[in-house]
Design an enzyme around this catalytic site. Structure first.
Site, PDB file in Angstrom:
ATOM      1  N   HIS A  77      29.593 104.056 102.060  1.00  0.00           N
ATOM      2  CA  HIS A  77      28.695 103.272 102.753  1.00  0.00           C
ATOM      3  C   HIS A  77      29.707 101.633 103.277  1.00  0.00           C
ATOM      4  CE1 HIS A  77      28.257 101.293  98.965  1.00  0.00           C
ATOM      5  NE2 HIS A  77      27.553 100.315  99.377  1.00  0.00           N
ATOM      6  N   HIS A 137      29.912  98.343 103.358  1.00  0.00           N
ATOM      7  CA  HIS A 137      30.223  96.973 101.529  1.00  0.00           C
ATOM      8  C   HIS A 137      31.180  97.040 102.167  1.00  0.00           C
ATOM      9  CE1 HIS A 137      25.590  96.732 100.571  1.00  0.00           C
ATOM     10  NE2 HIS A 137      26.024  95.814 102.025  1.00  0.00           N
ATOM     11  N   ASP A 189      33.113  95.954 100.500  1.00  0.00           N
ATOM     12  CA  ASP A 189      33.394  95.806  98.699  1.00  0.00           C
ATOM     13  C   ASP A 189      34.348  97.893  98.653  1.00  0.00           C
ATOM     14  OD1 ASP A 189      30.598  95.898  98.377  1.00  0.00           O
ATOM     15  OD2 ASP A 189      31.192  96.170  96.457  1.00  0.00           O
ATOM     16  N   HIS A 190      33.436  98.652  99.338  1.00  0.00           N
ATOM     17  CA  HIS A 190      33.995  99.487  99.751  1.00  0.00           C
ATOM     18  C   HIS A 190      34.976 100.141 100.480  1.00  0.00           C
ATOM     19  CE1 HIS A 190      30.751 100.421  96.928  1.00  0.00           C
ATOM     20  NE2 HIS A 190      30.360  99.249  97.303  1.00  0.00           N
ATOM     21  N   HIS A 241      20.146 102.005  99.404  1.00  0.00           N
ATOM     22  CA  HIS A 241      20.979 100.486  99.422  1.00  0.00           C
ATOM     23  C   HIS A 241      22.042 100.123 100.562  1.00  0.00           C
ATOM     24  CE1 HIS A 241      24.005  97.851  97.477  1.00  0.00           C
ATOM     25  NE2 HIS A 241      24.904  98.908  98.287  1.00  0.00           N
ATOM     26  N   ASP A 272      26.830 102.642  95.768  1.00  0.00           N
ATOM     27  CA  ASP A 272      26.078 102.014  94.777  1.00  0.00           C
ATOM     28  C   ASP A 272      24.364 102.460  94.923  1.00  0.00           C
ATOM     29  OD1 ASP A 272      28.272 100.298  95.394  1.00  0.00           O
ATOM     30  OD2 ASP A 272      28.076  99.164  96.770  1.00  0.00           O
ATOM     31  N   HIS A 313      30.158 100.560  90.263  1.00  0.00           N
ATOM     32  CA  HIS A 313      29.574  99.233  89.685  1.00  0.00           C
ATOM     33  C   HIS A 313      29.841  99.530  88.157  1.00  0.00           C
ATOM     34  CE1 HIS A 313      30.220  96.160  93.413  1.00  0.00           C
ATOM     35  NE2 HIS A 313      29.764  97.300  93.345  1.00  0.00           N
TER      36      HIS A 313
END
Ligand code: ZN
Ligand code: FE
Length: 258
Positions: free
Chosen positions: A53, A55, A57-58, A111, A132, A170
């Site tokens: 996805h 975001h 942090d990915h 998410h 996530d 995570h």
């Protein structure tokens, strides 16, 4: 194929699969640095990047990695992610040459709306990269989707074999278990898991991957219809919750303010 979890940022894992010929693929490289370091230290060749996805942090490491290794970047069809070359949607089969592996794509909105998961049944035990969506003892926050969407996504994932290795992005297990025990303080599966996960984390080891046998027995988001969970939810909310999705939504909202 060997599975590695590279720690990144505060609590992310960047998952890597490596075959016998030192070809590897990487999932959700939010940061390029740990990936480059691992690839160099083990003299690997990067063959593909998989994204679940949008975001940061990915996705944050995509450009730096492809500038060094010009590989295909697979990602969700319904999200705009800079650097993604091949867009995938529900039920697509992704065949990668090196490392040689096949995944089935599963749409898992909740998410984010376009979130996808990658499932590989050829490896034993099977492998799931779910970003996530499903977490160990928890589930992702609903940034874009509805409780009904997340609940349906989790139910779809629960159809996979119980021994599937669930690779979440995570290290949230301890915090998730603390919440789960606030909901179900006397639950034997949760208390046993807390002891086990505390030991792993104290030893500096990841609590992941998890599997569906473990999650179905302990994850409260997969247990909202159990009488004890229902009772705890109704006590928290102050009125009866007759619908499954209403119970799921109430549990997610409770976690958000926990
Ligand atoms: Zn996310
Ligand atoms: Fe994330």
């Amino acid at each position: 194929m060997k599975l590695h979890a590279l720690p990144a940022f505060h609590d992310n894992y960047i998952w890597l699969l490596v075959d016998d010929n030192r070809q590897c693929l990487v999932v959700d490289p939010g940061d390029a640095a740990p990936v480059v370091q691992f690839i160099e230290a083990n003299q690997l060749t990067l063959g593909a990047i998989l994204i679940t996805h949008h975001h940061p942090d990915h996705t944050g490491g995509i450009h730096q990695l492809v500038s060094r290794w010009p590989v295909k970047v697979y990602g969700p069809a319904h999200e705009n992610i800079s650097g993604v070359t091949d867009r995938l949607e529900d039920d697509d089969i992704l065949s990668i040459m090196a490392p040689s592996i096949r995944f089935r794509v599963i749409d898992v909105p909740g998410h984010t709306l376009g979130h996808i998961a990658y499932y590989c049944e050829e490896q034993q035990p099977p492998l799931l990269f779910c970003g996530d969506t499903l977490f160990s003892a928890g589930c992702g926050r609903l940034f874009e989707g509805t409780p009904a969407q997340m609940d349906a996504s989790l139910n779809a994932l629960c159809e996979l074999p119980d021994n599937t290795r669930i690779c979440c992005t995570h290290e949230y297990t301890l915090a998730n278990l603390q919440f789960a025990l606030a909901v179900l303080p006397d639950d034997p599966a949760l208390n046993e898991r807390m002891t086990r996960v505390q030991a792993l984390r104290n030893a500096g080891k990841p609590s992941l991957p998890t599997d569906f046998t473990t999650e179905k027995a302990s994850n409260p988001f997969l247990r909202v219809d159990e009488p004890a969970t229902q009772k705890a939810l109704e006590a928290e909310i102050g009125h009866p919750l007759t619908e499954h999705v209403a119970r799921f939504a109430a549990l997610r909202a409770w976690k958000d303010r926990f």
